[in-house]
Enzyme design. Sequence first.
Site, PDB file in Angstrom:
ATOM      1  NE  ARG A  20      -3.344   0.134   2.865  1.00 18.52           N
ATOM      2  CZ  ARG A  20      -3.738   0.383   4.112  1.00 18.52           C
ATOM      3  NH1 ARG A  20      -3.652  -0.576   5.030  1.00 18.52           N
ATOM      4  NH2 ARG A  20      -4.203   1.563   4.449  1.00 18.52           N
ATOM      5  N   GLY A 145      -8.229  -7.629  16.680  1.00 17.63           N
ATOM      6  CA  GLY A 145      -8.366  -8.827  17.496  1.00 17.63           C
ATOM      7  C   GLY A 145      -8.629  -8.448  18.943  1.00 17.63           C
ATOM      8  CE  LYS A 338      31.897  20.534   2.908  1.00 19.90           C
ATOM      9  NZ  LYS A 338      33.169  19.772   2.597  1.00 19.90           N
TER      10      LYS A 338
END
Length: 454
Positions: A20, A145, A338
């Site tokens: 899905r 369940g 960085k």
Amino acid sequence: MQATHRPLALIVLAAGAGTRMNSDLPKPLHPLGNAPIVAHTIAAGGALEPARLIVVTGHGAEQVEQALAEIAPEAVTVRQSPQLGTGHAVLQAAEALADFDGDAMVLYGDSPFFTPETLQAMRIARSAHDVVMLGFHPADPGRYGRLVMQDDKLQRIVEYKDATEAERAITFCNSGVLCADAATLMGLLSKVTNDNAAGEYYLTDIPELGIAEGLSATAIACDEAETIGINSRAELARAEAQFQSQRRAELIEAGVTMQAPDTVHFALDTHIGRDAVIEPYVVFGPDVTVESGAQIRAFSHLEGCHVSSGAVVGPYARLRPGAEIGNDAKIGNFVEVKAAEIAEGAKVNHLSYIGDATVGARANVGAGTVTCNYDGVMKHRTEIGADAFIGSDTMLVAPVKVGDRAMTASGSTITEDVPEAALAISRAKQVTKPGLAVKLRDRLKAIKAAKTKD
């Protein structure tokens, strides 16, 4: 019964196809809070300090196993092929647990919200029962369940389609999470059959099989929000919203100030200290630590970095992996850092790129400065000393060093080391031609007019 200090093995089921999701990426690897879904499950279980971690893979096993090597290098992976149900999946861990004397807990790689507190409560319940299931009371029990209880004893788990009307009226539902002695669990799994419509081996058969052998079973409850599983893109989006909401609430409770919490996005491993201030529209990627008293200003993006106490970052700043921002340092608007260390009290306030570099204490880096760190093949470092002053629009062509208290003139291209306390100027001499601008403009206009006629 066994005490809670027994060794624990986590068995994480991550073999499902996740059809899905409509994706080539295995479901457990879809990002949630800038980390794979399965990483959330492992983090929750990891808080219990398990002696062993086993992950059952199946669909996209190679991709999942490659990711696990980074997420949890201690994990032992086993493959489920074919995939014949949850009981069959757990049984694949039997060999990996053959020499293990302790408890086993089964978790799910697509259910990221179980808390360490809930899982620890299951362990405590294990001290009085052989098998412990985790249940919840949903707002709509639907087709979950049902856990059939008698006092504190679990009698059986009944699937909705097999339940009587009286059983369907039960609101205590099964999450699928289980804890039991590892050897007992594997022994019971060997007796599970696939005599059902799907032809699969279900983990939910374990309590009833255990009771038939004289074992004791129980179930404890958790909040429904913890039980959410992710099976579609829509559910992933809702899970992301839930994760972000929880992290914001946790950090606010811990003493972090957020002016517009709903606009700030966190990663699973974001760490922020008390009295830090996070302005609107800040995004935290993986592996970010912000210490107490730091300020992250609006529209900044951080990943793989460390921001020390009293530092100010932004607005509109980008900190990339390896950025180390020292105490009281300032990283301003449209600055990118960085793989660089910005020392205590240093300032990089405007429109600059600092990569593969060291900026010394109290140094000032002017607007438009660039450390030219890449030659097309290799990266090179720039070192800027303490109390140095880098003039605006300086190009620092690495490898290069600027000494303590040295200066570079604005507009310079620095290709050689600058000694301590020296001033470096590297720019062409300005030449001024009186009246030439008007003549040049008239000439260009004439050329344009001639082309228009043609």
